[in-house]
Design a protein around this motif. Structure first.
Motif, PDB file in Angstrom:
ATOM      1  N   GLU A 163       3.743  18.179   1.811  1.00  0.00           N
ATOM      2  CA  GLU A 163       2.949  16.954   1.721  1.00  0.00           C
ATOM      3  C   GLU A 163       3.267  16.201   0.431  1.00  0.00           C
ATOM      4  O   GLU A 163       3.491  14.980   0.454  1.00  0.00           O
ATOM      5  CB  GLU A 163       1.468  17.312   1.760  1.00  0.00           C
ATOM      6  CG  GLU A 163       0.537  16.115   1.714  1.00  0.00           C
ATOM      7  CD  GLU A 163      -0.919  16.541   1.741  1.00  0.00           C
ATOM      8  OE1 GLU A 163      -1.435  16.780   2.850  1.00  0.00           O
ATOM      9  OE2 GLU A 163      -1.532  16.658   0.660  1.00  0.00           O
ATOM     10  N   ALA A 164       3.317  16.915  -0.687  1.00  0.00           N
ATOM     11  CA  ALA A 164       3.609  16.277  -1.972  1.00  0.00           C
ATOM     12  C   ALA A 164       4.999  15.644  -1.987  1.00  0.00           C
ATOM     13  O   ALA A 164       5.194  14.536  -2.512  1.00  0.00           O
ATOM     14  CB  ALA A 164       3.483  17.307  -3.097  1.00  0.00           C
ATOM     15  N   LEU A 165       5.961  16.331  -1.413  1.00  0.00           N
ATOM     16  CA  LEU A 165       7.330  15.799  -1.373  1.00  0.00           C
ATOM     17  C   LEU A 165       7.432  14.573  -0.467  1.00  0.00           C
ATOM     18  O   LEU A 165       8.156  13.625  -0.775  1.00  0.00           O
ATOM     19  CB  LEU A 165       8.295  16.893  -0.896  1.00  0.00           C
ATOM     20  CG  LEU A 165       8.550  18.027  -1.900  1.00  0.00           C
ATOM     21  CD1 LEU A 165       9.220  19.207  -1.211  1.00  0.00           C
ATOM     22  CD2 LEU A 165       9.410  17.527  -3.056  1.00  0.00           C
ATOM     23  N   LEU A 166       6.684  14.590   0.636  1.00  0.00           N
ATOM     24  CA  LEU A 166       6.688  13.431   1.530  1.00  0.00           C
ATOM     25  C   LEU A 166       6.076  12.202   0.849  1.00  0.00           C
ATOM     26  O   LEU A 166       6.587  11.082   0.990  1.00  0.00           O
ATOM     27  CB  LEU A 166       5.927  13.753   2.817  1.00  0.00           C
ATOM     28  CG  LEU A 166       6.647  14.658   3.821  1.00  0.00           C
ATOM     29  CD1 LEU A 166       5.713  15.048   4.954  1.00  0.00           C
ATOM     30  CD2 LEU A 166       7.894  13.965   4.370  1.00  0.00           C
ATOM     31  N   SER A 224       8.891   3.901   4.641  1.00  0.00           N
ATOM     32  CA  SER A 224       7.697   4.500   4.042  1.00  0.00           C
ATOM     33  C   SER A 224       6.541   4.564   5.028  1.00  0.00           C
ATOM     34  O   SER A 224       5.740   5.508   4.997  1.00  0.00           O
ATOM     35  CB  SER A 224       7.284   3.706   2.794  1.00  0.00           C
ATOM     36  OG  SER A 224       8.294   3.774   1.809  1.00  0.00           O
ATOM     37  N   GLU A 225       6.424   3.561   5.897  1.00  0.00           N
ATOM     38  CA  GLU A 225       5.351   3.572   6.895  1.00  0.00           C
ATOM     39  C   GLU A 225       5.567   4.684   7.921  1.00  0.00           C
ATOM     40  O   GLU A 225       4.606   5.275   8.425  1.00  0.00           O
ATOM     41  CB  GLU A 225       5.265   2.216   7.602  1.00  0.00           C
ATOM     42  CG  GLU A 225       4.673   1.097   6.753  1.00  0.00           C
ATOM     43  CD  GLU A 225       3.177   1.269   6.478  1.00  0.00           C
ATOM     44  OE1 GLU A 225       2.495   1.957   7.272  1.00  0.00           O
ATOM     45  OE2 GLU A 225       2.697   0.727   5.462  1.00  0.00           O
ATOM     46  N   LYS A 226       6.824   4.992   8.215  1.00  0.00           N
ATOM     47  CA  LYS A 226       7.122   6.095   9.136  1.00  0.00           C
ATOM     48  C   LYS A 226       6.688   7.428   8.514  1.00  0.00           C
ATOM     49  O   LYS A 226       6.143   8.305   9.200  1.00  0.00           O
ATOM     50  CB  LYS A 226       8.610   6.112   9.476  1.00  0.00           C
ATOM     51  CG  LYS A 226       9.055   4.922  10.313  1.00  0.00           C
ATOM     52  CD  LYS A 226      10.565   4.930  10.524  1.00  0.00           C
ATOM     53  CE  LYS A 226      11.008   3.691  11.304  1.00  0.00           C
ATOM     54  NZ  LYS A 226      12.483   3.631  11.457  1.00  0.00           N
ATOM     55  N   ARG A 233       7.010   7.039  -1.666  1.00  0.00           N
ATOM     56  CA  ARG A 233       6.839   6.214  -2.875  1.00  0.00           C
ATOM     57  C   ARG A 233       8.191   5.684  -3.373  1.00  0.00           C
ATOM     58  O   ARG A 233       8.310   4.531  -3.785  1.00  0.00           O
ATOM     59  CB  ARG A 233       6.151   7.042  -3.957  1.00  0.00           C
ATOM     60  CG  ARG A 233       5.956   6.317  -5.277  1.00  0.00           C
ATOM     61  CD  ARG A 233       4.906   7.009  -6.116  1.00  0.00           C
ATOM     62  NE  ARG A 233       3.631   6.990  -5.417  1.00  0.00           N
ATOM     63  CZ  ARG A 233       2.977   8.087  -5.019  1.00  0.00           C
ATOM     64  NH1 ARG A 233       3.474   9.289  -5.276  1.00  0.00           N
ATOM     65  NH2 ARG A 233       1.836   7.982  -4.368  1.00  0.00           N
ATOM     66  N   ARG A 234       9.185   6.550  -3.366  1.00  0.00           N
ATOM     67  CA  ARG A 234      10.517   6.132  -3.822  1.00  0.00           C
ATOM     68  C   ARG A 234      11.043   4.975  -2.978  1.00  0.00           C
ATOM     69  O   ARG A 234      11.562   3.985  -3.501  1.00  0.00           O
ATOM     70  CB  ARG A 234      11.485   7.318  -3.744  1.00  0.00           C
ATOM     71  CG  ARG A 234      12.941   6.969  -4.101  1.00  0.00           C
ATOM     72  CD  ARG A 234      13.065   6.546  -5.531  1.00  0.00           C
ATOM     73  NE  ARG A 234      14.424   6.097  -5.839  1.00  0.00           N
ATOM     74  CZ  ARG A 234      14.808   5.656  -7.039  1.00  0.00           C
ATOM     75  NH1 ARG A 234      13.932   5.601  -8.034  1.00  0.00           N
ATOM     76  NH2 ARG A 234      16.040   5.274  -7.235  1.00  0.00           N
ATOM     77  N   GLN A 235      10.917   5.097  -1.655  1.00  0.00           N
ATOM     78  CA  GLN A 235      11.424   4.044  -0.774  1.00  0.00           C
ATOM     79  C   GLN A 235      10.637   2.753  -0.952  1.00  0.00           C
ATOM     80  O   GLN A 235      11.193   1.654  -0.935  1.00  0.00           O
ATOM     81  CB  GLN A 235      11.368   4.509   0.681  1.00  0.00           C
ATOM     82  CG  GLN A 235      12.270   3.711   1.600  1.00  0.00           C
ATOM     83  CD  GLN A 235      13.746   3.866   1.251  1.00  0.00           C
ATOM     84  OE1 GLN A 235      14.219   4.962   0.963  1.00  0.00           O
ATOM     85  NE2 GLN A 235      14.477   2.754   1.255  1.00  0.00           N
ATOM     86  N   HIS A 236       9.321   2.872  -1.133  1.00  0.00           N
ATOM     87  CA  HIS A 236       8.464   1.708  -1.374  1.00  0.00           C
ATOM     88  C   HIS A 236       8.872   1.017  -2.674  1.00  0.00           C
ATOM     89  O   HIS A 236       8.929  -0.220  -2.751  1.00  0.00           O
ATOM     90  CB  HIS A 236       7.008   2.178  -1.453  1.00  0.00           C
ATOM     91  CG  HIS A 236       6.017   1.089  -1.641  1.00  0.00           C
ATOM     92  ND1 HIS A 236       4.968   1.183  -2.538  1.00  0.00           N
ATOM     93  CD2 HIS A 236       5.888  -0.138  -1.058  1.00  0.00           C
ATOM     94  CE1 HIS A 236       4.247   0.075  -2.494  1.00  0.00           C
ATOM     95  NE2 HIS A 236       4.780  -0.736  -1.612  1.00  0.00           N
ATOM     96  N   ARG A 276       0.830  -1.203   0.000  1.00  0.00           N
ATOM     97  CA  ARG A 276       0.000   0.000   0.000  1.00  0.00           C
ATOM     98  C   ARG A 276       0.864   1.253   0.000  1.00  0.00           C
ATOM     99  O   ARG A 276       2.058   1.220   0.306  1.00  0.00           O
ATOM    100  CB  ARG A 276      -0.890   0.029   1.236  1.00  0.00           C
ATOM    101  CG  ARG A 276      -0.118   0.274   2.541  1.00  0.00           C
ATOM    102  CD  ARG A 276      -1.054   0.446   3.711  1.00  0.00           C
ATOM    103  NE  ARG A 276      -0.331   0.737   4.956  1.00  0.00           N
ATOM    104  CZ  ARG A 276      -0.927   0.999   6.124  1.00  0.00           C
ATOM    105  NH1 ARG A 276      -2.241   0.993   6.196  1.00  0.00           N
ATOM    106  NH2 ARG A 276      -0.211   1.258   7.205  1.00  0.00           N
ATOM    107  N   GLU A 277       0.233   2.363  -0.376  1.00  0.00           N
ATOM    108  CA  GLU A 277       0.867   3.674  -0.297  1.00  0.00           C
ATOM    109  C   GLU A 277      -0.104   4.680   0.309  1.00  0.00           C
ATOM    110  O   GLU A 277      -1.317   4.552   0.084  1.00  0.00           O
ATOM    111  CB  GLU A 277       1.299   4.136  -1.688  1.00  0.00           C
ATOM    112  CG  GLU A 277       2.463   3.339  -2.242  1.00  0.00           C
ATOM    113  CD  GLU A 277       3.191   4.078  -3.365  1.00  0.00           C
ATOM    114  OE1 GLU A 277       2.678   5.120  -3.830  1.00  0.00           O
ATOM    115  OE2 GLU A 277       4.255   3.605  -3.764  1.00  0.00           O
TER     116      GLU A 277
END
Length: 216
Positions: free
Chosen positions: A67-70, A47-49, A75-78, A39-40
């Motif tokens: 918010e957009a950058l977070l 990513s969960e943090k 997403r990148r880490q996922h 999930r995202e």
């Protein structure tokens, strides 16, 4: 890569996550390939943090660009921790939300601009788009009524937004669908849950017949 990447999108209240839980075992019955569900935002430890920060109802002062950058960072880490290893192993990757969510929610909903958010996420995903996206469509009014009924007292920061925000999100999703007819299949989410799941299953089997007949 020999795996298949399928993302699932939709406005809040579309029933996407519930449908996915019912859909996964039905898909697994029809293939010998392992299916991984994630999930995202989230999906991996880091990513969960980030997810907790993004959706915390107490972070109302968060800047829309932050918010957009977070979201892009999560997403990148996922992608690195879960999606790419799954695809490289030849497995089937199912993701509850991916890049289209950011374009719709931050680009449209937050009014940052879909092009600006697309650029942020182009950097994050480095060309790794889903092979297929199932979009669960529901009107903002119906979606919000479902959320208030089912998530009462547990709504996250985005779910708590007003109707106008969710209308912008929905409009942005429809534009994304229009611009990506080869990748995105729309499912009417304003049906009984069993029909929603059946339609999603049919769309996947139709797109990948060579994969989802091994278990039969």
């Amino acid at each position: 890569m020999s795996g298949i990447f399928i993302s699932f999108e939709g406005p809040d209240g579309a029933g996407k996550t519930t449908a996915l839980k019912k859909l996964m075992p039905l898909l697994q019955e029809k293939t010998n390939k392992e299916i991984v569900l994630s999930r995202e935002p989230g999906g991996s430890s880091i990513s969960e943090k980030i997810r907790k920060i993004i959706l915390d109802i107490h972070d109302e002062e968060m800047d829309p660009r932050t918010e957009a950058l977070l979201y892009a960072a999560s997403r990148r880490q996922h992608l690195i921790d879960v999606i790419l290893p799954t695809l490289e192993a030849g497995k089937i990757m199912l993701s509850d939300r991916f890049v289209d969510s950011s374009i719709a929610y931050q680009g449209g909903g937050r009014e940052i601009g879909t092009e600006a958010v697309s650029k942020i996420n182009d950097f994050a995903i480095d060309g790794h788009l889903p092979d297929l996206t199932i979009y669960f469509d529901i009107s903002p009014e119906v979606g919000l009524s479902r959320i208030r009924k089912d998530h009462e007292g547990q709504m996250d920061r985005l779910e708590k937004e007003k109707l106008d925000f969710h209308k912008r999100v929905h409009a942005s999703y429809l534009e994304i669908v229009k611009n990506n007819p080869e990748r995105i299949v729309t499912i009417d989410a304003d049906q009984v849950p069993e029909k929603v799941v059946a339609d999603a299953l049919e769309a996947i089997l139709k797109r990948f017949p060579e994969i989802f007949n091994e278990g039969e």
